[in-house]
Scaffold this active site. Structure first.
Site, mmCIF file in Angstrom:
data_model
loop_
_atom_site.group_PDB
_atom_site.id
_atom_site.type_symbol
_atom_site.label_atom_id
_atom_site.label_comp_id
_atom_site.label_asym_id
_atom_site.label_seq_id
_atom_site.Cartn_x
_atom_site.Cartn_y
_atom_site.Cartn_z
ATOM 1 N N HIS A 5 -1.353 -11.968 0.362
ATOM 2 C CA HIS A 5 -2.190 -10.979 -0.318
ATOM 3 C C HIS A 5 -2.936 -11.534 -1.531
ATOM 4 C CE1 HIS A 5 -2.339 -6.311 -0.865
ATOM 5 N NE2 HIS A 5 -3.485 -6.869 -1.169
ATOM 6 N N SER A 8 -12.922 -3.772 -0.242
ATOM 7 C CA SER A 8 -13.805 -2.936 -1.055
ATOM 8 C C SER A 8 -15.271 -3.209 -0.698
ATOM 9 C CB SER A 8 -13.561 -3.166 -2.543
ATOM 10 O OG SER A 8 -14.181 -2.167 -3.333
ATOM 11 N N PRO A 9 -15.632 -3.160 0.592
ATOM 12 C CA PRO A 9 -16.990 -3.530 1.006
ATOM 13 C C PRO A 9 -18.061 -2.559 0.548
ATOM 14 C CG PRO A 9 -15.812 -2.560 2.839
ATOM 15 C CD PRO A 9 -14.806 -2.741 1.739
ATOM 16 N N TYR A 52 0.857 -1.184 0.000
ATOM 17 C CA TYR A 52 0.000 0.000 0.000
ATOM 18 C C TYR A 52 0.897 1.239 0.000
ATOM 19 C CZ TYR A 52 -4.052 -2.958 1.051
ATOM 20 O OH TYR A 52 -5.039 -3.901 1.004
#
Length: 294
Positions: free
Chosen positions: A128, A208-209, A53
């Site tokens: 990941h 990404s909810p 990130y």
């Protein structure tokens, strides 16, 4: 705040997805740290990060270092906060994402992540993404070795199929505690993985909810924010944000679900955390069941 469990660790039912604080269009550090502090103030005790990130090629671990600084500067106790990080992806600096999950790379990555986070053992470390060039058992085997070495307290896997979950569970046993797949109002392809996680006693952490309610930052934008769906109508009836309705819907899907919505402003995570206060009724859940925001 309400709470759920990742194995034997109790965490807030809503986590903070910290990725937007470090990638393209990220806020300045002052606002980024204020966002983390707002999450803590709201009772959030799960922070989701990863070594990949970051924005530029030469700043791997940017988000992990940021989270470590934010926790160190917080005025209250943070010993109960679970920082979940991930390894196996990279960012060469051109906006793309790579995947390298060889055992050697994962071991080096985990050790580097622990150093950046300032911990002797990472509370939760997640692979990941499966590397198509590496046998899955070899990548997962690296997590087993990291657990045995004490570098990790618990392991998770992300972006996986049901078969990969079963194989990882065989290799890791009780060391496997979580699955993190994409799951949202707009993207429900991981329903089988959610149900398997539930049966195996694994936490399911949707990434990404808010897909379909707001844009996704990973693997490209998901398109313009939808409007006029049942999520928005019910939000208007309740006088809350559509994001809160989406998160409350996710929480209602299974007790295994712990959403980690991303945020780059204090107001965003404060609003998301309030989703735990909502209990959707039978009518509302029925209206939301077949909604696929476009």
């Amino acid at each position: 705040m309400q709470y759920r469990s990742i194995a034997h660790t109790v965490v807030s039912a809503i986590g903070l997805g910290a990725m937007p604080l470090s990638i393209e269009h990220r806020p300045d550090e002052r606002r980024a740290i204020a966002t983390v502090h707002a999450a803590l103030d709201a009772g959030v005790t799960l922070i989701d990060t990863a070594d990949s990130y970051h924005w530029h090629a030469d700043e791997a671990g940017h988000n992990e270092l940021l989270i470590a600084r934010a926790l160190a500067r917080y005025g209250g106790d943070t010993s109960h906060v679970l920082v979940a990080t991930k390894g196996g992806r990279g960012r060469p600096g051109d906006g793309s994402w790579t995947v390298t999950a060889t055992p050697a790379r994962l071991k080096r990555a985990a050790e580097a992540s622990a150093k950046r986070l300032g911990v002797d053992a990472i509370g939760l470390y997640q692979l990941h993404k499966p590397d198509p060039t590496v046998p899955w058992a070899e990548s997962v085997g690296a997590l087993r070795e990291l657990l045995d070495a004490g570098t990790l307290r618990a392991a998770g896997i992300s972006n996986v199929t049901t078969d990969q979950i079963r194989q990882a569970h065989q290799i890791l046993g009780d060391g496997l505690v979580s699955v993190q797949n994409r799951y949202s109002p707009a993207v429900r392809d991981s329903e089988p993985e959610l149900r398997l996680s539930e049966r195996l006693g694994l936490a399911f952490l949707p990434w990404s909810p808010l897909g379909g309610i707001s844009r996704s930052s990973l693997d490209g934008p998901s398109g313009p924010t939808s409007a006029g769906t049942a999520f928005h109508r019910i939000a208007a009836e309740r006088d809350v944000s559509p994001q809160q309705i989406a998160l409350a819907w996710l929480l209602a899907r299974s007790p295994a679900v712990i959403p980690v919505p991303g945020a780059s402003r204090p107001a965003s995570i404060t609003d998301s955390a309030r989703a735990v206060e909502l209990t959707l009724n039978t009518r509302e859940l029925a209206e939301l069941e077949d909604v696929r925001p476009s």
